[in-house]
Design a protein around this motif. Structure first.
Motif, PDB file in Angstrom:
ATOM      1  N   GLU A 150      17.031 -26.507 -19.212  1.00 52.58           N
ATOM      2  CA  GLU A 150      17.287 -26.797 -20.615  1.00 52.58           C
ATOM      3  C   GLU A 150      18.194 -28.003 -21.034  1.00 52.58           C
ATOM      4  N   ASP A 198      24.457 -24.683 -22.315  1.00 48.13           N
ATOM      5  CA  ASP A 198      23.142 -25.134 -22.763  1.00 48.13           C
ATOM      6  C   ASP A 198      22.840 -25.874 -24.045  1.00 48.13           C
ATOM      7  N   HIS A 258      21.766 -24.747 -26.406  1.00 47.13           N
ATOM      8  CA  HIS A 258      21.708 -23.587 -27.455  1.00 47.13           C
ATOM      9  C   HIS A 258      23.159 -22.896 -27.549  1.00 47.13           C
ATOM     10  N   ASP A 284      24.909 -21.510 -25.067  1.00 43.96           N
ATOM     11  CA  ASP A 284      24.864 -20.654 -23.854  1.00 43.96           C
ATOM     12  C   ASP A 284      25.497 -20.983 -22.922  1.00 43.96           C
ATOM     13  N   HIS A 299      15.983 -17.799 -29.767  1.00 46.61           N
ATOM     14  CA  HIS A 299      15.628 -18.853 -29.317  1.00 46.61           C
ATOM     15  C   HIS A 299      14.370 -19.594 -29.756  1.00 46.61           C
TER      16      HIS A 299
HETATM   17 MN   LIG Z   1      18.962 -21.887 -23.922  1.00 46.97          MN
END
Ligand SMILES: [Mn+2]
Ligand SMILES: [Mn+2]
Ligand SMILES: [Mn+2]
Ligand SMILES: [Mn+2]
Lengths: 227, 227
Positions: free
Chosen positions: B92, B135, B137, B139, B173
């Motif tokens: 990602e 990442d 997002h 995470d 997500h």
């Molecule tokens: Mn992610």
DNA sequence: TTAATTTTTTAGATTTGTCTAAACATTTAG
DNA sequence: CTAAATGTTTAGACAAATCTAAAAAATTAA
């Protein structure tokens, strides 16, 4: 096809893509229809399994197939095959150029990456790599419409004494073969001259960067030269 | 790395890897054993199929499983799950940082890439990306030994009036959700203050960069804040 | 042109991951 | 504490891709 693959809205399973790719490559070599046993050998499977798959691909109109008559790709099948090959070669460039893999380390990984299913990903990868024309083994990379230049090559084993040329590709992608070439200094772009051809075993003596190197006929057959 | 170890670590199919990953995520939320129906919902499959797979994963000693008692990951199962998650998140980052995808476009592609099977590839990708810690997002990305810092978050929906914090992640997500956040200007790293909490519907009014934004409770539940 | 050899296909099984329907176990509510 | 609801497992089936063994077709050689 498993539900899992369907969820990725794939039209073809990994297996089907591999069959199409192999049929494409075999029809490049032989120009005729592709035989069951030839596919079985490349797919490392049994002829009976190939027959099953040929029927299925024919059903999906990706190949033309008649019992005992071998297979031909349809335009749709060819398009799929070329797209898989495009992805394979772009990923190989990525692995060598960006992740510093050697040319003998990338094929197996690309065999997996070539099935990743996102057209957007391929186009962006192509752009990221600055639209490369050839992969690390000299093979041409089809553009997004499936077009690529065919550059005529001559096998090193076909050259005559005093012929000169550039190493533009290889027709064998095994790690062992590529490592061997690297050790001999026979990498893409190197220019060479034929010094001697040994009539007994077909081995050739070549000059590369002032150095004399002896290459067996078996290896010379897999080195592609542009004069 | 020994060939033996490599073969042992990746004798999992895509499907098995997905089950392990989902069991891992569910056991993070609930802390207890993971129930059949919960897995079925995440895998978009039937409970009966899950039971079959739990038996298989248990057979392979990737989970602990007793009939009617739910599942727990074994150390081996957890290791596999974390490695899949590591790959997912690294890819990602690659897609966003190198190929200029938006944060709402990368999850589905990473769902495929996370199954590519080459430890060397993962480590080189990690290096190419300069060993990212999170990442797109927010995470955390496990390192090659499976370790990562746990940073404690509070859901936006749990904050009180006048609380301040930074948006550090999201717990949903889907592309629709992420696109919505982007439109509201609620991206990672933004700092915010709670202006009002609406007692009727639980929606919150927040101030971000001098602007007042109203966020439904449903959305606030999926925004993770560090104070 | 018949016989031997090679190639391909068929028949029937197997494995993986899935499904539905029904039985069984556990939890919750009255 | 029983009954209803919820959750899980079993039984039996299916589709995809593979296999082995054997039959059939095509090719090659005598
Ligand atoms: Mn992610
Ligand atoms: Mn390759
Ligand atoms: Mn290549
Ligand atoms: Mn994701």
């Amino acid at each position: 096809m498993s539900k899992h693959l369907v969820r990725y809205t794939k039209m073809q399973s990994f297996t089907e893509e591999n069959y199409l790719k192999i049929i494409y490559h075999l029809s490049q070599n032989n120009e005729g229809s592709v035989q069951t046993n030839a596919i079985a050998e490349k797919m490392q499977t049994r002829a009976a399994s190939v027959t099953d798959m040929l029927r299925k691909l024919s059903e999906k109109e990706l190949i033309l197939y008649k019992k005992y008559q071998g297979a031909h790709l349809t335009p749709a099948g060819r398009q799929t095959a070329i797209n898989v090959i495009r992805k394979h070669r772009l990923w190989e460039v990525f692995l060598v150029e960006k992740l510093n893999f050697k040319w003998d380390e990338v094929h197996d990984i690309a065999e997996e990456l070539e099935h990743i299913n996102s057209q957007e990903l391929v186009e962006r990868l192509d752009e990221f790599l600055a639209f490369p024309k050839n992969d690390p083994h000299g093979d041409p990379i089809p553009d997004k419409n499936g077009n690529f230049d065919f550059v005529p090559f001559i096998k090193l084993s076909k050259l005559k004494k005093d012929d000169r040329g550039l190493i533009m590709g290889v027709s064998e992608h095994s790690s062992a073969f590529l490592k061997h070439l690297e050790k001999l200094g026979l990498t893409l772009g190197k220019s060479l001259t034929i010094s001697t051809i040994n009539q007994f075993d077909g081995s050739v003596e070549i000059t590369v960067e002032e150095k004399k190197i002896s290459v067996t006929r078996e290896i010379a057959k897999h080195i592609l030269i542009r004069i």
